[in-house]
Scaffold this motif. Structure first.
Motif, PDB file in Angstrom:
ATOM      1  N   ALA A  68      40.123  38.106  38.007  1.00  0.00           N
ATOM      2  CA  ALA A  68      39.594  38.204  39.367  1.00  0.00           C
ATOM      3  C   ALA A  68      38.555  37.105  39.555  1.00  0.00           C
ATOM      4  O   ALA A  68      37.576  37.036  38.803  1.00  0.00           O
ATOM      5  CB  ALA A  68      38.968  39.580  39.593  1.00  0.00           C
ATOM      6  N   ASP A 146      45.297  43.611  48.387  1.00  0.00           N
ATOM      7  CA  ASP A 146      44.865  42.215  48.419  1.00  0.00           C
ATOM      8  C   ASP A 146      43.533  42.055  49.148  1.00  0.00           C
ATOM      9  O   ASP A 146      42.571  41.515  48.603  1.00  0.00           O
ATOM     10  CB  ASP A 146      45.908  41.329  49.120  1.00  0.00           C
ATOM     11  CG  ASP A 146      47.284  41.376  48.483  1.00  0.00           C
ATOM     12  OD1 ASP A 146      47.392  41.826  47.322  1.00  0.00           O
ATOM     13  OD2 ASP A 146      48.251  40.965  49.142  1.00  0.00           O
ATOM     14  N   ALA A 149      40.598  44.785  48.407  1.00  0.00           N
ATOM     15  CA  ALA A 149      40.190  44.461  47.042  1.00  0.00           C
ATOM     16  C   ALA A 149      39.364  43.185  47.018  1.00  0.00           C
ATOM     17  O   ALA A 149      38.375  43.071  46.281  1.00  0.00           O
ATOM     18  CB  ALA A 149      41.423  44.308  46.147  1.00  0.00           C
ATOM     19  N   GLY A 150      39.751  42.200  47.820  1.00  0.00           N
ATOM     20  CA  GLY A 150      38.997  40.952  47.886  1.00  0.00           C
ATOM     21  C   GLY A 150      37.588  41.148  48.394  1.00  0.00           C
ATOM     22  O   GLY A 150      36.647  40.478  47.935  1.00  0.00           O
ATOM     23  N   THR A 204      42.363  37.766  44.872  1.00  0.00           N
ATOM     24  CA  THR A 204      43.305  38.837  45.208  1.00  0.00           C
ATOM     25  C   THR A 204      44.144  38.480  46.437  1.00  0.00           C
ATOM     26  O   THR A 204      45.210  39.065  46.644  1.00  0.00           O
ATOM     27  CB  THR A 204      42.568  40.162  45.486  1.00  0.00           C
ATOM     28  OG1 THR A 204      41.629  39.959  46.544  1.00  0.00           O
ATOM     29  CG2 THR A 204      41.851  40.649  44.241  1.00  0.00           C
ATOM     30  N   SER A 208      49.468  39.119  45.228  1.00  0.00           N
ATOM     31  CA  SER A 208      50.167  39.732  44.097  1.00  0.00           C
ATOM     32  C   SER A 208      50.383  41.224  44.281  1.00  0.00           C
ATOM     33  O   SER A 208      51.233  41.815  43.626  1.00  0.00           O
ATOM     34  CB  SER A 208      49.356  39.511  42.814  1.00  0.00           C
ATOM     35  OG  SER A 208      48.137  40.228  42.867  1.00  0.00           O
ATOM     36  N   HIS A 214      39.181  46.185  41.501  1.00  0.00           N
ATOM     37  CA  HIS A 214      38.550  46.035  42.814  1.00  0.00           C
ATOM     38  C   HIS A 214      39.329  46.782  43.887  1.00  0.00           C
ATOM     39  O   HIS A 214      38.739  47.321  44.831  1.00  0.00           O
ATOM     40  CB  HIS A 214      38.405  44.550  43.141  1.00  0.00           C
ATOM     41  CG  HIS A 214      37.479  43.845  42.209  1.00  0.00           C
ATOM     42  ND1 HIS A 214      37.929  43.098  41.140  1.00  0.00           N
ATOM     43  CD2 HIS A 214      36.124  43.819  42.144  1.00  0.00           C
ATOM     44  CE1 HIS A 214      36.880  42.621  40.479  1.00  0.00           C
ATOM     45  NE2 HIS A 214      35.779  43.036  41.065  1.00  0.00           N
ATOM     46  N   ALA A 215      40.652  46.844  43.755  1.00  0.00           N
ATOM     47  CA  ALA A 215      41.431  47.690  44.647  1.00  0.00           C
ATOM     48  C   ALA A 215      41.081  49.154  44.420  1.00  0.00           C
ATOM     49  O   ALA A 215      40.881  49.921  45.372  1.00  0.00           O
ATOM     50  CB  ALA A 215      42.926  47.467  44.424  1.00  0.00           C
TER      51      ALA A 215
END
Length: 364
Positions: A68, A146, A149-150, A204, A208, A214-215
């Motif tokens: 990450a 994505d 999570a980012g 993120t 993917s 983080h998600a």
């Protein structure tokens, strides 16, 4: 950085720029690692279909997690239609939509992208900003795995998240989940071509759909913001009745009817307000449904719940198996015979055999 008609004409021949060359700095937020399922946490059936090579990723009990990272880029342009980042007139490769990296010249020649580039910059942002979206952000799963999570990744790297660049028009589930996530700073609606003097780009967003920590942190934070939902003993079937022909189960109505006889509540997630989707999943001990964005809600289930994914044979997308591992759920896969490829598969649920397997797994 040039833009306008002349730059638009040259855009289609612009060679990509690797992130390693484009970024002024890369913050390593979490190293590459392994996502390990608990013993007995993953199983799939029927046995005569498990030899399909595309299923190997589903049943691998140790999944590689990419590192990450938060990439820091100076003086770049962000195209809000495709969420591609450009530096010195060149696309930064990792920000190009994943499914277009193999035909980059055709992608850069798309009329909408060229027209936005020719029209020039619509906003010039002097303050540092976070890129909060990617090309598939409208998809419920990609938004969670994505984009949200980012935002959690950026929070860990930077502390309170400053200004965040997001679509000018967002779906209700995006607005509501963002509000529940909290502490993301001022949202800057983006359209067209945005100049960013300093942009933070979470890795993120590479698309993917891999459920890393983080998600998981985003699911936990949003679930906590909605408060306690009582017990968690419901059986839930998440239907795809609103998905049209995309990865359809041709006899899904008959399957849903059969499952109601085993105490399952049938829900079509896309027809519910966001908070109701979260609450339904949080109250479930068993979540069953076909592969699709609606299964993202399993991330809101409590640890120890069971996720049963009905998977078209030959598809092999492991996002929800990985999400189950990350969130402490047991994952069970039922492999359906299917025709077609990719998003256009049409599968058949073999109802008696499936019900017998659910009983063998102790979930029916």
């Amino acid at each position: 950085m040039a833009e306008g008609p002349a730059a638009a004409a040259a855009l289609a021949t612009a060679p990509p720029l690797p992130m390693a060359e484009a970024a002024r700095e890369t913050i390593e937020v979490a190293p590459a690692g392994w996502l390990r399922a608990a013993p007995g946490g993953m199983a799939a059936a029927p046995e005569d279909r498990l030899g399909d090579p595309s299923l190997a990723r589903l049943l691998t009990r140790e999944a590689a997690l990419p590192p990450a990272r938060l990439h820091v880029l100076d003086d770049v342009l962000v195209h809000a239609g495709s969420w591609t980042v450009f530096k010195a007139g060149r696309p930064v490769l990792e920000t190009v939509p994943g499914w277009r990296r193999g035909d980059l010249a055709d992608f850069l020649a798309l009329p909408r992208l060229a027209a936005d580039w020719a029209a020039g910059v619509t906003a010039d942002l002097a303050d540092p900003v976070i890129c909060g979206a990617n090309a598939p952000h409208r998809n419920y799963a990609h938004w969670h795995l994505d984009c949200l999570a980012g935002m959690m990744l950026a929070r860990e790297a930077l502390g309170p998240v400053p200004h965040i660049l997001l679509p000018g028009v967002m779906a209700p589930f995006q607005r509501e989940s963002l509000a529940l996530l909290g502490d993301v700073g001022a949202v800057l609606p983006a359209t067209g071509l945005i100049r960013c003097r300093r942009l933070h780009w979470p890795s993120t967003l590479g698309g993917s759909a891999m459920a890393g920590r983080h998600a998981a942190a985003a699911f936990a934070r949003i679930g906590a913001a909605l408060g306690d939902r009582g017990g968690a003993d419901a059986r839930l079937y998440l239907a795809r009745f609103d998905a049209g022909a995309r990865r359809a189960i041709v006899n899904e109505a008959a399957l849903a009817e059969a499952l109601t006889g085993y105490g399952f509540r049938v829900v079509t997630p896309g027809t519910l307000p966001f908070a109701e989707q979260v609450r339904a999943a949080a109250g479930a001990s068993i979540i069953l449904g076909p592969h699709g964005a609606g299964l993202t809600n399993a991330g809101y289930a409590r640890p120890g719940a069971v996720l049963v994914e009905l998977h078209p044979q030959g598809y092999g997308a492991a996002a929800f198996a990985r999400l189950a591992i990350q969130r402490g759920l047991a994952w069970r896969g039922w492999i359906m015979p299917a025709e077609g490829e990719g998003h256009d598969t049409r599968a058949v649920a073999e109802i008696p055999a499936l019900l017998a397997q659910l009983r063998a797994w102790g979930v029916a």
